[in-house]
Design an enzyme around this catalytic site. Structure first.
Site, mmCIF file in Angstrom:
data_model
loop_
_atom_site.group_PDB
_atom_site.id
_atom_site.type_symbol
_atom_site.label_atom_id
_atom_site.label_comp_id
_atom_site.label_asym_id
_atom_site.label_seq_id
_atom_site.Cartn_x
_atom_site.Cartn_y
_atom_site.Cartn_z
ATOM 1 N N HIS A 197 0.834 -1.207 0.000
ATOM 2 C CA HIS A 197 0.000 0.000 0.000
ATOM 3 C C HIS A 197 0.869 1.258 0.000
ATOM 4 C CE1 HIS A 197 -3.168 2.826 0.917
ATOM 5 N NE2 HIS A 197 -2.549 3.191 2.020
ATOM 6 N N TYR A 221 0.035 6.108 -7.094
ATOM 7 C CA TYR A 221 -1.221 6.842 -6.934
ATOM 8 C C TYR A 221 -0.990 8.359 -6.890
ATOM 9 C CZ TYR A 221 -5.660 8.332 -4.842
ATOM 10 O OH TYR A 221 -6.843 8.959 -4.585
ATOM 11 N N HIS A 264 -1.083 -10.022 -9.921
ATOM 12 C CA HIS A 264 -1.739 -11.249 -9.462
ATOM 13 C C HIS A 264 -1.789 -12.295 -10.582
ATOM 14 C CE1 HIS A 264 -3.011 -9.067 -5.856
ATOM 15 N NE2 HIS A 264 -3.414 -10.216 -5.364
#
Length: 501
Positions: free
Chosen positions: A397, A405, A430
């Protein structure tokens, strides 16, 4: 003699007074600062208003008044809420949590006994080695891990040339892009072309290279920010990224400034540190706590054996029984297979979370004296899907927020577009870590991650509080085994269906 005898009672009374006063306060030598502090305390006590009394004495006085009140003796009720009411303020549910654990163990004990009676003991430590190595004379996974040092040294060499002015910024950016692209493409090509690569060994290698990709990307960005700041004003650099203020200094560790951080020791410390975001001066713990280190090591070994044993004894038989084409079953059979796979898959995922994010990362951090130990937050209390993805994996994150981001926001993209781009990047990795080791591309993991966007909107819009938390748990319990089931089905059709035909 008469004068000394007359003085003794006074001295003894003074001593008794001092000792009795010391029962309620800490004993301090009456010299210098302590005497002044005690004099200040006495002055503060004298300055308290008349009628002042501590809260404990107030409560005792109220109890005495109630006991003396004849109406108090006749009443046994008072205004209060039930403990399970939300307005009671009660929050100690440890006993209920222990009850849930006991019920979970008892409910799965029956399944475990049925599994033993049906399949026998399936745990085989030698089989674990065969998952990583197919040919004992060929170790492509280990060779790929060793080769990764080349990309680390290329990144360091590029940054040194940029710091000295030998490379222009565009040339350095081009070298970094080529280096990072090869980090993702080279191991994938080896996995797809070398037949001795096993799926488990391939997943381990690709995970290592993915982590290295994220680390070197952060390394590139931070050094570029340092160069930008140094060209604007050198003083700003000393107070931002390279030289923290004196309050951040710890244990006499030498603080480095750019370009003094461009060393092999500094880069390899970052490579092994349990973080994906680079800094010139990481927070460091003062010492290595051996008791803490040994506890984490014991947890790592214990949960490793437990994960391997449960996977072999519980998970693999369920997966093998699920290796049947979906078109040969009805809807009820598909749902029954999904629910059978959901519970063991979820329990193994929870054990893996504790093993990796708590035991392993804390062990590495303690060994390297890495100070920032916030590897996860209270994701289990998530009331929205967004909160879960922001708190269950803090290193990822932080990297997404810092290097993906926020740069998108600074370039003018909206928050929704930036969040969608973050989920798209996560979906790519993923699928990269699942499809390449299995040597088949079905995009189930990619679609599962992209489905989190509408799910996050629905849960955040229509569900709140406990209902939102239940929705997050349901997505974790049902979503993962559904993806596993689809990959198992496709793997069976691709490999075993052709043989039977």
């Amino acid at each position: 003699m008469g004068d000394s005898d007359a003085v003794r009672p006074v001295t003894s009374r003074r001593r008794r007074a001092t000792i009795s006063a010391g029962r309620g306060a800490s004993l301090q030598p009456m010299n210098g600062r302590s005497a002044a502090a005690s004099h200040g305390a006495v002055t503060a006590d004298d300055s308290k208003p008349d009628g002042w009394e501590p809260a404990q004495s107030k409560a005792k006085n109220e109890k005495k008044k109630r006991r003396n009140d004849p109406g108090y003796r006749l009443s046994c009720h008072q205004l209060q809420e039930s403990l399970l009411s939300s307005t009671s303020g009660y929050s100690n549910y440890r006993g209920i949590l222990n009850w849930c654990v006991v019920m979970l163990v008892l409910s799965n004990a029956r399944l475990f006994l049925e599994n033993l009676l049906k399949y026998g003991i399936l745990v085989d430590p030698i089989q674990v080695i065969s998952l990583f190595v197919k040919d004992p004379y060929s170790w492509p996974a280990a060779c790929l891990v060793i080769v990764s040092n080349v990309f680390i040294l290329v990144a360091l060499y590029t940054e040194r040339q940029l710091s000295m002015g030998s490379f222009r910024e565009r040339v350095g950016l081009l070298v970094h892009c080529i280096n990072l692209s090869i980090i993702l493409c080279f191991p994938a090509a080896v996995v797809l072309l070398v037949p001795s690569m096993t799926p488990v060994g391939s997943a381990f290698v690709l995970s290592s290279y993915t982590i290295l990709f994220l680390k070197l990307y952060s390394y590139k960005d931070v050094n570029m920010w340092c160069r930008e700041l140094s060209t604007v004003k050198a003083k700003k650099l000393a107070r931002s990224l390279s030289c923290p203020s004196a309050q951040h200094l710890s244990g006499g560790d030498r603080q480095v400034c750019y370009p003094g951080n461009l060393t092999i020791r500094d880069l390899y410390y970052f490579v092994f540190a349990p973080t994906l975001c680079y800094e010139l001066n990481f927070p460091r713990s003062p010492t290595i706590r051996m008791s803490f280190l040994l506890r984490r090591l014991f947890e790592m070994l214990f949960f490793t054996q437990l994960l391997v044993g449960l996977t072999q004894q519980w998970m693999i038989p369920i997966i093998q029984s699920s290796m049947k084409p979906l078109e040969d079953m009805d809807l009820s059979r598909m749902i029954e297979r999904l629910l059978r796979l959901a519970v063991p898959n979820h329990l193994l995922w929870l054990m893996f979370f504790y093993w990796f994010f708590h035991s392993s990362m804390n062990f590495t951090a303690e060994l390297l004296r890495f100070g920032d130990r916030q590897f996860y937050k209270d994701w289990w209390n998530s009331e929205t899907v967004t909160y879960f993805w922001q708190n269950w994996n803090i290193p990822v994150h932080k990297w997404c927020l810092r290097h993906f981001y926020k740069p998108l926001l600074r370039r003018g993209f909206s928050k929704i577009a930036s969040q969608s781009a973050v989920f798209f990047l996560s979906a790519f990795f993923h699928e990269y870590l699942v499809s390449v080791p299995l040597r088949m591309f079905r995009l189930w993991a990619f679609m599962g991650m992209m489905a989190q966007l509408p799910l996050a909107w629905l849960v955040g819009r229509f569900l709140r509080g406990n209902y939102g938390n239940a929705a997050v748990w349901m997505s974790l319990i049902i979503g993962q085994p559904f993806a596993v089931l689809m990959y198992v089905h496709d793997y069976y059709v691709l490999h075993y269906r052709q043989e039977t035909d």
